[in-house]
Design a protein around this motif. Structure first.
Motif, PDB file in Angstrom:
ATOM      1  N   MET A  34     -25.072  10.077 -69.879  1.00 36.36           N
ATOM      2  CA  MET A  34     -24.639   8.888 -68.765  1.00 36.36           C
ATOM      3  C   MET A  34     -24.186   7.692 -69.653  1.00 36.36           C
ATOM      4  N   THR A  35     -23.050   7.444 -69.260  1.00 36.67           N
ATOM      5  CA  THR A  35     -22.377   6.268 -70.003  1.00 36.67           C
ATOM      6  C   THR A  35     -22.572   5.015 -69.143  1.00 36.67           C
ATOM      7  N   ILE A  36     -22.238   3.830 -69.808  1.00 35.22           N
ATOM      8  CA  ILE A  36     -22.510   2.346 -69.149  1.00 35.22           C
ATOM      9  C   ILE A  36     -21.734   2.281 -67.824  1.00 35.22           C
ATOM     10  N   LYS A  37     -20.667   2.993 -67.794  1.00 36.82           N
ATOM     11  CA  LYS A  37     -19.768   2.765 -66.642  1.00 36.82           C
ATOM     12  C   LYS A  37     -20.464   3.532 -65.635  1.00 36.82           C
ATOM     13  N   GLU A  38     -20.811   4.646 -65.714  1.00 39.52           N
ATOM     14  CA  GLU A  38     -21.353   5.627 -64.691  1.00 39.52           C
ATOM     15  C   GLU A  38     -22.660   5.056 -64.342  1.00 39.52           C
ATOM     16  N   ALA A  39     -23.624   4.295 -65.127  1.00 38.80           N
ATOM     17  CA  ALA A  39     -24.745   3.768 -64.636  1.00 38.80           C
ATOM     18  C   ALA A  39     -24.438   2.453 -63.963  1.00 38.80           C
ATOM     19  N   TYR A  40     -23.231   1.637 -63.951  1.00 39.56           N
ATOM     20  CA  TYR A  40     -22.835   0.716 -62.992  1.00 39.56           C
ATOM     21  C   TYR A  40     -22.641   1.213 -61.840  1.00 39.56           C
ATOM     22  N   ASN A  41     -21.811   2.522 -61.824  1.00 45.69           N
ATOM     23  CA  ASN A  41     -21.433   2.935 -60.457  1.00 45.69           C
ATOM     24  C   ASN A  41     -22.673   3.541 -59.818  1.00 45.69           C
TER      25      ASN A  41
END
Length: 295
Positions: A1-8
């Motif tokens: 999981m990327t940070i961007k995915e986590a934000y989403n």
């Protein structure tokens, strides 16, 4: 999981407004852990704790609130104050509650709890002067609010008690009516059971000071009206309805509305519906027309 995915994932979770699946909760917690580890931002610590608090997993809420509080994150200080004030993890600790609420002195919610602590002598000595000063300050800050979640009803209830003790019955009645009106709006937005308990206190105190005027009554005045055998005639969306209260031989109350029976005025107000809508969630549609007392 990327940070961007986590934000989403977090954004999608908050849009659920509490209507999430176990899988969505799992993804949210995984995303939160990643964001906490990668950013160190207390906001993510607090948000995860808040979800656990809402789920009544108070030990986990405490863990993440304490993490966020290490950064002096203001919502976390408040959250910890509530955990210790109410003993959510099994132990009431008014000393810790006072310390955390004091860190947020000036915040309406913190000052409200500090006022109660001075009133009741929780950790601190009882101090009516400080209690009164905090309540009066709170009232000046929230009296013109249009946010139904603000503390105006609770503050009005306490300030009315203070004014009554000072002999100013007229001002006490005004405050009770003001707070009751705002609380009715809040219940339409948030039918939390605690709000009904506060409403009952408003109605009981108000009618210990004034006579009933049907023209001023709303559906919540049923807390008082239905305590006696009576027939209440009201309109809902312009259509006529009746609710009847009778006393049984054993002293209990039976309330009949729309071919259904309720045990108490509280039971009626929390459950009675018209066309699938709870009466108290659409209180503005209700107009009390007549009250006939049964002898």
């Amino acid at each position: 999981m990327t940070i961007k995915e986590a934000y989403n994932i977090q954004s999608d979770f908050w849009r659920k407004n509490g209507d999430y699946t176990d899988d969505e909760l799992f993804l949210f917690t995984e995303a939160s852990h990643l964001l906490i580890e990668e950013t160190g931002e207390p906001e993510f610590m607090f948000d995860l704790g808040a979800v656990y608090y809402e789920r009544k997993e108070y030990d986990l809420a405490l863990k993440y609130y304490e993490m966020a509080a290490e950064y002096n994150y203001h919502p976390a200080n408040l959250g910890l104050g509530y955990i210790w004030y109410y003993g959510r993890t099994g132990t009431v600790d008014h000393k810790k509650a006072f310390e955390y609420f004091s860190k947020e002195s000036g915040d309406d919610n913190a000052d409200y709890k500090l006022a109660d602590m001075y009133k009741n002598g929780y950790y601190v000595e009882k101090d009516q002067v400080k209690y009164k000063a905090l309540i009066e300050s709170l009232y000046s800050r929230v009296r013109y609010t249009d946010n139904v979640q603000d503390k105006l009803p609770e503050v009005c209830l306490r300030l009315a008690e203070i004014r009554l003790g000072e002999g100013d019955t007229e001002e006490a009645v005004r405050l009770l009516k003001e707070g009751k009106s705002m609380l009715a709006s809040r219940i339409g937005f948030d039918p939390f059971f605690g709000n009904y308990n506060i409403m009952r206190s408003f109605v009981e105190q108000l009618y210990s000071l004034v006579e009933v005027n049907v023209n001023d009554c709303d559906i919540f005045d049923s807390y008082y009206l239905l305590q006696k055998p009576c027939l209440i005639v009201f309109e809902y969306d312009g259509l006529p309805y009746t609710v009847r209260s009778d006393h049984e031989d054993d002293g209990s109350i039976s309330i009949k509305f729309d071919e259904k029976w309720y045990r108490t005025p509280d039971d009626f107000l929390r459950k009675a519906e018209i066309d699938g809508t709870r009466l108290t969630l659409a209180a503005w549609k209700v107009k009390i027309k007549e009250v006939y007392y049964i002898v």
